[in-house]
Design a protein around this motif. Structure first.
Motif, mmCIF file in Angstrom:
data_model
loop_
_atom_site.group_PDB
_atom_site.id
_atom_site.type_symbol
_atom_site.label_atom_id
_atom_site.label_comp_id
_atom_site.label_asym_id
_atom_site.label_seq_id
_atom_site.Cartn_x
_atom_site.Cartn_y
_atom_site.Cartn_z
ATOM 1 N N PHE A 252 0.824 -1.213 0.000
ATOM 2 C CA PHE A 252 0.000 0.000 0.000
ATOM 3 C C PHE A 252 0.855 1.258 0.000
ATOM 4 C CE2 PHE A 252 -2.706 -3.304 1.710
ATOM 5 C CZ PHE A 252 -3.920 -3.058 1.087
ATOM 6 N N CYS A 253 2.183 1.060 0.061
ATOM 7 C CA CYS A 253 3.082 2.214 0.104
ATOM 8 C C CYS A 253 3.762 2.394 -1.250
ATOM 9 C CB CYS A 253 4.144 2.028 1.179
ATOM 10 S SG CYS A 253 3.650 2.674 2.778
ATOM 11 N N THR A 254 3.609 3.575 -1.864
ATOM 12 C CA THR A 254 4.318 3.910 -3.104
ATOM 13 C C THR A 254 5.150 5.144 -2.825
ATOM 14 O OG1 THR A 254 2.413 5.216 -3.820
ATOM 15 C CG2 THR A 254 2.539 2.940 -4.584
ATOM 16 N N VAL A 255 6.397 5.005 -2.972
ATOM 17 C CA VAL A 255 7.306 6.123 -2.683
ATOM 18 C C VAL A 255 8.143 6.405 -3.923
ATOM 19 C CG1 VAL A 255 9.179 6.917 -1.190
ATOM 20 C CG2 VAL A 255 7.390 5.421 -0.267
ATOM 21 N N GLU A 256 8.268 7.654 -4.286
ATOM 22 C CA GLU A 256 9.065 8.048 -5.432
ATOM 23 C C GLU A 256 10.551 7.902 -5.093
ATOM 24 O OE1 GLU A 256 8.186 8.836 -8.392
ATOM 25 O OE2 GLU A 256 6.023 8.718 -8.038
ATOM 26 N N LYS A 257 11.177 6.912 -5.747
ATOM 27 C CA LYS A 257 12.571 6.650 -5.423
ATOM 28 C C LYS A 257 13.477 7.794 -5.869
ATOM 29 C CE LYS A 257 12.188 1.627 -5.619
ATOM 30 N NZ LYS A 257 12.717 0.383 -6.232
ATOM 31 N N THR A 258 13.113 8.425 -7.041
ATOM 32 C CA THR A 258 13.960 9.513 -7.542
ATOM 33 C C THR A 258 13.976 10.678 -6.576
ATOM 34 O OG1 THR A 258 13.409 8.857 -9.797
ATOM 35 C CG2 THR A 258 14.382 11.051 -9.487
ATOM 36 N N GLN A 259 12.768 11.037 -6.101
ATOM 37 C CA GLN A 259 12.661 12.139 -5.152
ATOM 38 C C GLN A 259 13.459 11.842 -3.888
ATOM 39 O OE1 GLN A 259 8.633 13.008 -4.090
ATOM 40 N NE2 GLN A 259 9.171 14.643 -2.659
ATOM 41 N N SER A 260 13.378 10.626 -3.462
ATOM 42 C CA SER A 260 14.111 10.247 -2.266
ATOM 43 C C SER A 260 15.615 10.334 -2.503
ATOM 44 C CB SER A 260 13.734 8.821 -1.855
ATOM 45 O OG SER A 260 14.483 8.397 -0.742
ATOM 46 N N THR A 261 16.062 9.907 -3.715
ATOM 47 C CA THR A 261 17.489 9.949 -4.029
ATOM 48 C C THR A 261 18.000 11.379 -4.074
ATOM 49 O OG1 THR A 261 17.244 7.924 -5.320
ATOM 50 C CG2 THR A 261 19.229 9.241 -5.703
ATOM 51 N N VAL A 262 17.193 12.292 -4.702
ATOM 52 C CA VAL A 262 17.581 13.699 -4.779
ATOM 53 C C VAL A 262 17.684 14.307 -3.384
ATOM 54 C CG1 VAL A 262 16.858 15.984 -5.561
ATOM 55 C CG2 VAL A 262 16.662 14.007 -7.096
ATOM 56 N N GLN A 263 16.752 13.966 -2.538
ATOM 57 C CA GLN A 263 16.776 14.498 -1.173
ATOM 58 C C GLN A 263 18.032 14.046 -0.434
ATOM 59 O OE1 GLN A 263 13.089 13.124 0.476
ATOM 60 N NE2 GLN A 263 11.872 14.808 -0.409
ATOM 61 N N TYR A 264 18.382 12.775 -0.600
ATOM 62 C CA TYR A 264 19.592 12.282 0.056
ATOM 63 C C TYR A 264 20.839 12.957 -0.503
ATOM 64 C CZ TYR A 264 17.112 8.532 2.510
ATOM 65 O OH TYR A 264 16.291 7.835 3.336
ATOM 66 N N ALA A 265 20.859 13.173 -1.850
ATOM 67 C CA ALA A 265 22.019 13.816 -2.467
ATOM 68 C C ALA A 265 22.187 15.246 -1.966
ATOM 69 C CB ALA A 265 21.878 13.789 -3.988
ATOM 70 N N LEU A 266 21.058 15.995 -1.892
ATOM 71 C CA LEU A 266 21.125 17.370 -1.386
ATOM 72 C C LEU A 266 21.584 17.394 0.067
ATOM 73 C CD1 LEU A 266 17.859 18.879 -2.963
ATOM 74 C CD2 LEU A 266 20.231 19.364 -3.609
ATOM 75 N N LEU A 267 21.114 16.421 0.824
ATOM 76 C CA LEU A 267 21.513 16.368 2.224
ATOM 77 C C LEU A 267 23.014 16.106 2.357
ATOM 78 C CD1 LEU A 267 20.757 16.318 5.233
ATOM 79 C CD2 LEU A 267 20.256 13.879 4.988
ATOM 80 N N LEU B 275 25.320 16.814 0.081
ATOM 81 C CA LEU B 275 26.024 18.010 -0.381
ATOM 82 C C LEU B 275 26.050 19.077 0.701
ATOM 83 C CD1 LEU B 275 27.400 19.541 -2.682
ATOM 84 C CD2 LEU B 275 25.119 20.272 -3.459
ATOM 85 N N LEU B 276 24.926 19.270 1.367
ATOM 86 C CA LEU B 276 24.860 20.260 2.434
ATOM 87 C C LEU B 276 25.831 19.909 3.560
ATOM 88 C CD1 LEU B 276 23.546 22.765 3.685
ATOM 89 C CD2 LEU B 276 21.735 21.273 4.596
ATOM 90 N N LEU B 277 25.874 18.631 3.909
ATOM 91 C CA LEU B 277 26.797 18.203 4.961
ATOM 92 C C LEU B 277 28.241 18.435 4.555
ATOM 93 C CD1 LEU B 277 25.146 14.844 6.148
ATOM 94 C CD2 LEU B 277 25.304 16.984 7.437
ATOM 95 N N PHE B 278 28.548 18.177 3.252
ATOM 96 C CA PHE B 278 29.910 18.377 2.766
ATOM 97 C C PHE B 278 30.304 19.847 2.849
ATOM 98 C CE2 PHE B 278 32.763 19.365 -0.773
ATOM 99 C CZ PHE B 278 33.837 18.565 -0.454
ATOM 100 N N VAL B 279 29.396 20.729 2.453
ATOM 101 C CA VAL B 279 29.676 22.172 2.507
ATOM 102 C C VAL B 279 29.890 22.617 3.941
ATOM 103 C CG1 VAL B 279 28.706 24.454 2.079
ATOM 104 C CG2 VAL B 279 28.473 22.657 0.359
ATOM 105 N N LEU B 280 29.041 22.140 4.851
ATOM 106 C CA LEU B 280 29.168 22.536 6.257
ATOM 107 C C LEU B 280 30.490 22.049 6.846
ATOM 108 C CD1 LEU B 280 25.537 21.885 7.566
ATOM 109 C CD2 LEU B 280 26.661 24.098 7.249
ATOM 110 N N ILE B 281 30.843 20.814 6.527
ATOM 111 C CA ILE B 281 32.096 20.266 7.060
ATOM 112 C C ILE B 281 33.294 21.026 6.506
ATOM 113 C CG2 ILE B 281 33.586 18.220 7.067
ATOM 114 C CD1 ILE B 281 31.023 16.520 7.104
ATOM 115 N N SER B 282 33.236 21.362 5.182
ATOM 116 C CA SER B 282 34.339 22.106 4.563
ATOM 117 C C SER B 282 34.478 23.488 5.189
ATOM 118 C CB SER B 282 34.104 22.230 3.057
ATOM 119 O OG SER B 282 34.023 20.953 2.451
#
Length: 715
Positions: free
Chosen positions: A517-532, A534-541
């Motif tokens: 009963f659960c349909t989740v957009e894998k692409t959207q989830s992947t983009v969210q993880y990628a942005l997260l 990237l944000l962590l990399f910028v903060l650490i740098s």
């Protein structure tokens, strides 16, 4: 002189009597007796024992558990040849009569007409052994029962004594030297005395022949194991009807029970608990050997059939098949087992109750059950609103808290020692997620509660580990697709424990089919993880740059110097007035002395033009202008780092100008000497701190004596 001659004559006469006696006995003993054979054993000193032929002919199997089959038979049935022989004038009787102040004397008998003698006196008024007893060295049987004797004297003179009966006397104590001199003594009867103590190793001696020991109806409260488990084969040790409740090993004797064996009778004593075998020096292999080689009869003892008995139950059951007496042992405690045969009781019933003193929770019942390797805590229907804070300090806790009023299942340290816990029929709404991570718990029963959420940590319970929720409805989301896999794993082994339904988007769905009963957009989830990410990399740098920018600068500069200098990509060094500019606290006497006498002369001998401000600055000139000018006119810089460096304003200006030149001109070099061996945490200037952190400094206490070489190389 005459007295000495008389004593010598008496000695030879007495010695001749002994020789004649030994020869006569030996001759008689060699005569065959129908139905018997002469029995000789390495551990038996007596040469006069005859054993029935049946011990060799019939007993060949089924008795080896107690040693050699012939030996086991002969220690029971062998007799001295004078008892079974039909020869006349072989053994006679001598008697005692009281003679007033002279005590008891041997007055008559047929002692002179027989080879051996026995003596019997049971009149009740004999309190000491007669002094004339040693005049009859051929005595083999003494019966002084039913008298008033309190002590056993040294009767080593009766070297062929076979039987000693001192029952019904007043003996209170036995020493371990009393019987060692009687190597041929076979039967010892000390029943019905007042014996309260027997020294260790009183009967455990060789050479000797002791096989039958009777100590019934005395006042013994304890017995040393060296007087029970003898290192040789014997018929029996009879200790019935004493008050024995304790076993000791006073000498810390190391037992080796590979040769001995015999029956031990402890009937009608006060033995109630299994002794601490490890404290007595008895290991498990020794105990198993004892069960077969030393059958113990403890009938009519108040045996407490508790958890201390259970570990040895199976081995003793196996041994009891060979000893009928062991099969009749019964329990004296607890009341519900009283009178029942020990070997007919289920091992689960051998338990030990645990009291509140040992941290059994208030108003609960606790008992240890070794057969299932657990300690049971029964707190069912006790009206408890929360988990008890303390439990017994045992592993393998089985806790029953069902039918109470508990609302929250929180983590407690005792759960680390728990194997199973039953919290069914409570009011639990929340379960602490930490509980699912406890590795020792194999079963949790939470049926018939008010649980509406299940934490994902429940996935740690898989394979043989189970959580029972029963029939519940929980709120689900698409992040809970794991629940389907977990339920499938649980139902493989414990089907029927969990019937979970999900409340999802206003619908009630069976949790085991929830994922469809659960349909989740894998692409959207992947983009969210990628942005997260990237944000962590910028903060650490950013954090690294702000906190360690000078370290990064030094590392990159050194990398470029090492890898690209051969391409001459840097500006060619301009002609300068000095090769090295030395920067240090000129007010520090020790540093000033070291620089003047060691550093500068050494560098100048090696061709370096060194700017030493106290020497090379113009007197009366403007110091700031000279600092700026000479630093700009120097190719490299030697910084002596100390606790008081940068103390003055001129030093700060000097260091800032050195860093500015070093940063802007890629050909400039800095050599830093850590004079006071400072740690980076004690340095405030972040640029100098970076040198120390990266190890780009030279310690003043350079143990390899290469400090000046290292400085020259760096410059």
């Amino acid at each position: 002189m005459g007295f000495i001659i008389i004593m010598i004559k008496l000695f030879f006469i007495n010695f001749g009597v002994h020789i004649c006696l030994a020869l006569n006995i030996s001759d008689t003993n060699r005569q065959p007796i129908p139905g018997y054979f002469r029995w000789h054993e390495d551990t038996v000193a007596s040469d006069y024992l005859m054993c029935p032929n049946s011990c060799e002919q019939h007993i060949t199997k089924g008795r080896t558990f107690a040693g050699n089959s012939v030996t086991t038979c002969c220690v029971e049935y062998s007799r001295p040849y004078w008892i079974i022989s039909k020869s006349e004038n072989l053994i006679g009787s001598i008697r005692l009569e009281p003679r007033g102040e002279q005590g008891f004397v041997i007055v008559s008998g047929v002692a002179n007409d027989t080879l051996l003698n026995k003596i019997l006196y049971q009149q009740g008024n004999l309190n000491v052994f007669p002094s004339s007893l040693c005049e009859f060295r051929n005595i083999v049987d003494i019966n002084f029962s039913q008298n008033q004797i309190e002590n056993i004297p040294d009767i080593a003179c009766l070297h062929i004594l076979d039987t000693l009966n001192l029952s019904f006397n007043r003996i209170e104590r036995l020493t371990n030297t009393t019987f060692r001199v009687l190597e041929y003594l076979r039967v010892l009867d000390l029943s019905d005395n007042k014996i309260q103590y027997i020294e260790p190793n009183t009967f455990n001696y060789r050479p000797g022949s002791l096989m039958k020991i009777l100590l019934c109806r005395n006042f013994l409260k304890s017995i040393d194991l060296t007087n029970l488990f003898l290192d040789y084969s014997f018929d029996f040790i009879q200790l019935s009807s004493n008050h024995i409740s304790e076993f000791t090993n006073e000498l810390d004797f190391k037992f080796n029970l590979s040769k001995g064996g015999g029956n031990i009778y402890l009937v009608s004593n006060q033995i109630s608990e299994s002794p601490n075998f490890s404290k007595l020096g008895l290991t498990l292999p020794i105990l198993y050997s004892m069960a077969f080689r030393y059958p113990i009869n403890i009938i009519d003892n108040p045996i407490d059939c508790n958890c201390k008995v259970e570990p040895f139950l199976e081995q003793f059951k196996l041994a009891s098949k060979n000893f009928v007496e062991m099969q009749n042992h019964t329990c004296g405690h607890p009341p519900f087992l009283r009178g029942r045969h020990i070997f007919n009781i289920s091992a689960d019933l051998f338990i030990c109750n645990i009291s509140m003193k040992d941290k059994c929770p208030f108003n609960c019942s606790c008992f240890e059950q070794p057969s299932r390797s657990r300690l049971v805590v029964n707190c069912t229907m006790r009206g408890k609103y929360r988990l008890p804070s303390e439990f017994p300090w045992h592993n393998g806790l089985y806790i029953d808290l069902s039918h109470n009023l508990i609302t929250v299942f929180v983590y407690r340290t005792f759960l680390d020692r728990t194997s199973s816990i039953d919290l069914s029929y409570n009011r639990i709404k929340r379960v602490d997620p930490l509980i699912y991570g406890i590795p020792n718990i194999n079963n949790i029963n939470l049926r018939h509660n008010s649980i509406s959420q299940i934490h994902k940590n429940v996935q740690l319970f898989k394979n043989e580990r189970t959580v029972q929720f029963g029939h519940i409805t929980i709120t689900c989301s698409c992040e809970m697709k794991w629940i389907q896999v977990w339920l499938e794993n649980q139902n493989k082994r414990r089907r029927g424990y969990n019937f979970i339904t999900c409340l999802f988007q206003d619908e009630v769905i069976d949790a085991i089919s929830f994922s469809q009963f659960c349909t989740v957009e894998k692409t959207q989830s992947t983009v969210q993880y990628a942005l997260l990410i990237l944000l962590l990399f910028v903060l650490i740098s950013l954090v690294l740059y702000l906190t360690m920018k000078y370290e990064i600068f030094l590392l990159l500069r050194n990398f470029r110097m090492q890898n690209f200098s051969r391409f001459n990509s840097f500006d060619s060094p301009q002609p300068t007035r000095f090769d090295v500019y030395s920067s240090f606290n000129t007010e520090n006497y020790n540093i000033m002395k070291w620089v003047n006498t060691v550093v500068v002369p050494n560098l100048e001998r090696n061709g370096f033009k060194v700017c030493l401000p106290p020497r090379d600055f113009t007197l009366g000139g403007v110091q700031v202008e000279q600092i700026l000018t000479e630093i700009a006119n120097s190719n490299s810089y030697l910084v002596i780092l100390s606790k008081d460096y940068l103390k003055s304003q001129f030093q700060k200006i000097e260091w800032n100008q050195i860093w500015a030149q070093y940063k802007s001109n890629k050909c400039r070099r800095i050599a830093v000497v850590n004079y006071d061996i400072l740690d980076s945490s004690h340095i405030k200037d972040r640029r100098l701190k970076a040198f120390v952190r990266l190890g780009h400094t030279f310690d003043f206490c350079n143990f390899d004596n290469k400090l000046m070489d290292n400085i020259k190389t760096r410059l």
